[in-house]
Scaffold this motif. Structure first.
Motif, short mmCIF file in Angstrom:
data_model
loop_
_atom_site.label_atom_id
_atom_site.label_comp_id
_atom_site.label_asym_id
_atom_site.label_seq_id
_atom_site.Cartn_x
_atom_site.Cartn_y
_atom_site.Cartn_z
N SER A 327 50.00 14.78 2.99
CA SER A 327 49.23 14.22 2.14
C SER A 327 47.94 14.28 1.87
CB SER A 327 49.44 12.62 2.29
OG SER A 327 48.77 12.44 3.37
N LEU A 328 47.23 15.21 2.59
CA LEU A 328 45.78 15.69 2.36
C LEU A 328 45.93 16.93 1.14
CD1 LEU A 328 44.72 16.18 6.20
CD2 LEU A 328 43.92 14.38 4.57
N LEU A 329 47.14 17.11 0.79
CA LEU A 329 47.08 18.15 -0.46
C LEU A 329 46.72 17.40 -1.61
CD1 LEU A 329 50.32 20.15 0.69
CD2 LEU A 329 47.88 21.26 0.68
N PRO A 330 46.27 18.23 -2.60
CA PRO A 330 46.30 17.52 -3.90
C PRO A 330 47.48 16.71 -4.37
CG PRO A 330 45.49 19.74 -4.31
CD PRO A 330 45.88 19.53 -2.66
N HIS A 331 47.73 15.72 -4.92
CA HIS A 331 48.81 15.01 -5.31
C HIS A 331 48.57 14.66 -6.91
CE1 HIS A 331 47.48 12.51 -2.26
NE2 HIS A 331 47.51 11.22 -3.32
N ALA A 332 49.65 14.66 -7.64
CA ALA A 332 49.43 14.16 -9.08
C ALA A 332 49.46 12.76 -8.95
CB ALA A 332 50.52 14.66 -9.76
N SER A 333 48.86 12.11 -10.03
CA SER A 333 48.91 10.54 -10.21
C SER A 333 50.11 9.97 -10.87
CB SER A 333 47.47 10.33 -11.05
OG SER A 333 47.62 10.93 -12.38
N LEU A 334 50.82 10.93 -11.43
CA LEU A 334 52.02 10.23 -12.34
C LEU A 334 53.28 11.19 -11.94
CD1 LEU A 334 50.05 9.98 -15.68
CD2 LEU A 334 50.80 8.01 -14.35
N ILE A 335 54.37 10.53 -12.07
CA ILE A 335 55.80 11.15 -11.66
C ILE A 335 56.77 10.44 -12.75
CG2 ILE A 335 57.56 11.19 -10.07
CD1 ILE A 335 55.67 10.97 -7.50
N HIS A 336 57.24 11.39 -13.33
CA HIS A 336 58.30 11.07 -14.37
C HIS A 336 59.55 11.75 -13.87
CE1 HIS A 336 59.77 10.57 -18.64
NE2 HIS A 336 60.40 11.95 -18.55
N PRO A 337 60.68 11.00 -13.81
CA PRO A 337 62.00 11.23 -13.34
C PRO A 337 62.49 11.80 -14.93
CG PRO A 337 61.86 9.09 -13.61
CD PRO A 337 60.58 9.39 -14.18
N VAL A 338 63.32 13.02 -14.63
CA VAL A 338 64.08 13.55 -15.89
C VAL A 338 65.52 13.22 -15.42
CG1 VAL A 338 64.70 15.56 -17.19
CG2 VAL A 338 62.38 15.47 -16.25
N THR A 339 66.41 12.57 -16.44
CA THR A 339 67.65 12.16 -16.37
C THR A 339 68.64 12.96 -17.07
OG1 THR A 339 67.52 10.32 -17.77
CG2 THR A 339 67.32 9.87 -15.36
N SER A 340 69.84 13.26 -16.58
CA SER A 340 70.85 14.10 -17.16
C SER A 340 71.44 13.58 -18.34
CB SER A 340 71.83 14.60 -16.32
OG SER A 340 72.87 15.75 -16.87
N LEU A 341 71.63 14.20 -19.52
CA LEU A 341 72.10 13.59 -20.81
C LEU A 341 73.78 14.02 -20.76
CD1 LEU A 341 69.73 15.51 -23.44
CD2 LEU A 341 69.76 12.86 -22.85
N PHE A 342 74.20 14.70 -19.59
CA PHE A 342 75.60 15.00 -19.53
C PHE A 342 75.98 14.71 -18.14
CE2 PHE A 342 73.35 17.79 -22.62
CZ PHE A 342 74.01 17.23 -23.71
N GLU A 343 77.41 15.29 -17.99
CA GLU A 343 77.77 15.28 -16.48
C GLU A 343 78.64 16.59 -16.36
OE1 GLU A 343 79.89 11.45 -16.20
OE2 GLU A 343 81.69 12.38 -16.57
N GLY A 344 78.43 16.96 -14.95
CA GLY A 344 79.28 18.17 -14.45
C GLY A 344 78.61 18.60 -13.27
N TYR A 345 79.39 19.93 -12.94
CA TYR A 345 78.76 20.63 -11.86
C TYR A 345 77.61 21.59 -12.32
CZ TYR A 345 82.62 19.06 -9.25
OH TYR A 345 83.65 18.20 -8.61
N VAL A 346 76.35 21.51 -11.59
CA VAL A 346 75.42 22.41 -12.02
C VAL A 346 75.85 23.98 -11.72
CG1 VAL A 346 72.90 23.26 -11.82
CG2 VAL A 346 73.72 20.87 -11.31
N LYS A 347 75.94 24.74 -12.89
CA LYS A 347 76.31 26.05 -13.01
C LYS A 347 75.35 27.21 -12.77
CE LYS A 347 78.75 29.44 -15.92
NZ LYS A 347 78.46 30.04 -16.80
N GLU A 348 73.94 26.73 -13.30
CA GLU A 348 72.84 27.58 -13.44
C GLU A 348 71.84 26.64 -13.67
OE1 GLU A 348 73.11 30.71 -16.46
OE2 GLU A 348 71.15 31.16 -16.01
N ILE A 349 70.60 26.95 -13.20
CA ILE A 349 69.35 26.24 -13.54
C ILE A 349 68.60 27.38 -14.13
CG2 ILE A 349 67.31 24.87 -13.11
CD1 ILE A 349 69.21 23.95 -10.56
N GLN A 350 68.03 27.40 -15.41
CA GLN A 350 67.47 28.76 -15.99
C GLN A 350 65.95 28.79 -15.40
OE1 GLN A 350 68.57 29.46 -20.17
NE2 GLN A 350 70.28 30.24 -19.31
N SER A 351 65.51 29.58 -14.70
CA SER A 351 64.33 29.43 -13.76
C SER A 351 63.47 29.80 -14.58
CB SER A 351 64.53 30.58 -12.83
OG SER A 351 65.54 30.48 -12.10
N GLU A 352 63.47 30.54 -15.80
CA GLU A 352 62.21 30.75 -16.55
C GLU A 352 61.77 29.50 -17.33
OE1 GLU A 352 62.57 34.42 -18.86
OE2 GLU A 352 60.80 33.80 -20.08
#
Ligand code: URA
Length: 438
Positions: A327-352
């Protein structure tokens, strides 16, 4: 010799002599050859390719275009590691202390991040007090004393590559196998290690989008290393999703510490063990693959790698307490959760796209001059093979400035590719090229 004749010769697909390549590299580095001729040459090389001999000559000329590190004062076989660039790639932070704890001297020069890819130097700078520059004598002394030092690569190391890479970036000539191979290997040769382990990434977030190309790049670099008397091994590894869960400088340091504690993500630990085993082999410490693996797992389990990381942080002026108290490392003041619009198994997460999302949050640079927010980034909550329900949190965005939050959130949702059938994640290690394969 005239540059126009060299361009014409390459445009016609003829092989250039060593002298012609040297003329181009030295002339361009010293500003005798203008950008427009260098750009024309790069495009000709892009389309016509370079023979193995030309690629080797280009590497040597670029390696000799500036300073060349002399590591001969450090006892033992110095082994360097290089990754062709990935998203969430915090491997050096784990691998460096891990193999140093096993006795491999690691004298490493690393870069900063640009665009969607991060850089080890930025990550280290998120540790309060950590110094990424030191004079040559202190660098060598530190490696002799604790077996590990990581400094920022200066512009004096392979300056030809620095200039040519910037030109390739704006002339659509980056993704050429011989040009990438010469670029990577020139820096490794100039950095002075006796042996080199390469991590060639393949997938959506990597330069090489398919494994056939990745294996050609791997072979080309191993061939260069072999011709230049540096034992080289290349692992081809999967980048169909970011490595680990954390993307962003301080967040990645935190994940690296967790991994050194033995609690990190499986894919991250696995790649470190594979690369580390190759480093132990080349350093002559442990030739047997299974014994090397056991040794590295043991060093993680006993806490020796974590202790080495703490020693390394202290030696470079960083606050060693971050190891016990992240916790001595810098940490951001805000956290925003991203929720899924769909459902299913994760096939790929486009890294770029994930890397670009992190950049919009402030974790990466849009241009070389931009400032970065060391605390910003994101943490993935789902990886390939996981099932996602509609509305479930797939990732958390960490940020201080909410100007681009909508853009980052959209990009991240789009980066997840879901399907209704179950998915089995690929092995992280897709293959290996050694000198025996040449
Ligand atoms: N990394 C490099 O150092 N050079 C390239 O050309 C591509 C990736």
């Amino acid at each position: 010799m005239r540059m126009v004749d060299i361009i014409l010769k390459k445009r016609r697909g003829q092989e250039l002599s060593s002298e012609e390549i040297e003329f181009f590299v030295q002339g361009y580095t010293q500003d005798h050859i203008p950008d427009y001729q260098a750009a024309a040459f790069l495009m000709a090389a892009f389309f016509q390719g370079l023979s193995p001999r030309e690629t080797g000559d280009l590497t040597i000329s670029m390696a000799r275009s500036g300073d060349q590190a002399d590591l001969s004062g450090i006892p033992g076989i110095k082994v360097d590691k290089h990754s062709t660039g990935g998203v969430g790639d915090k491997v050096t932070l784990i691998l460096g202390p891990l193999v140093a704890a096993a006795g491999v001297p690691v004298a490493k020069m690393s870069g900063r991040g640009l665009g969607h890819t991060g850089g080890t130097i930025d990550k280290l700078e998120s540790i309060p007090g950590f110094q990424v520059t030191m004079d040559n004598q202190s660098f060598l002394h530190q490696v002799k004393e604790i077996k590990l030092a990581v400094v920022a690569q200066t512009g004096h190391l392979a300056p030809a590559d620095k200039k040519l890479y910037a030109l390739r970036d704006v002339t659509a000539t980056v993704d050429s196998i011989p040009l990438i191979a010469a670029s990577v290997m020139s820096k490794k040769i100039a950095a002075g290690a006796d042996a080199i382990v390469l991590d060639v990434k393949v997938g959506s977030g990597a330069f090489m989008k398919n494994s056939a190309e990745a294996f050609v790049l791997a072979r080309t670099m191993v061939e260069i290393g072999h011709h230049l008397g540096r034992q080289t091994v290349a692992l081809v590894t999967d980048m169909d999703q970011p490595l680990g869960f954390a993307i962003g400088n301080a967040l990645e340091v935190k994940e690296a510490i967790e991994t050194l504690r033995g609690n990190g993500p499986a894919d991250l630990k696995e790649i470190c063990i594979h690369l580390g085993s190759e480093m132990l082999n080349l350093a002559g410490i442990e030739k047997d693959k299974f014994a090397a693996r056991r040794m590295l797992e043991d060093l993680l389990a006993k806490g020796s790698a974590l202790k080495k990381f703490q020693e390394f942080v202290r030696a470079q002026g960083g606050n060693p307490s971050v190891v016990d108290n992240p916790s001595l490392l810098p940490h951001a003041s805000l956290i925003h959760p991203v929720t899924s619009l769909f459902e299913g198994y994760v096939k790929e997460i486009q890294s770029e796209q994930v890397g670009v999302a992190a950049m919009w949050l402030g974790a990466g640079r849009t241009t070389k001059e931009s400032n970065i927010d060391l605390s910003a980034g994101l943490v993935l909550r789902k990886k390939i093979g996981d099932y996602v329900h509609k509305g479930e949190v797939i990732a958390e965005l960490h940020y201080n400035d909410n100007k681009e939050i909508a853009k980052a959130s959209d990009l991240l949702s789009q980066a997840y590719v879901l399907q209704s059938e179950p998915v089995v994640a690929k092995e992280i290690l897709l293959g290996k090229i050694t000198e025996d394969d040449l």
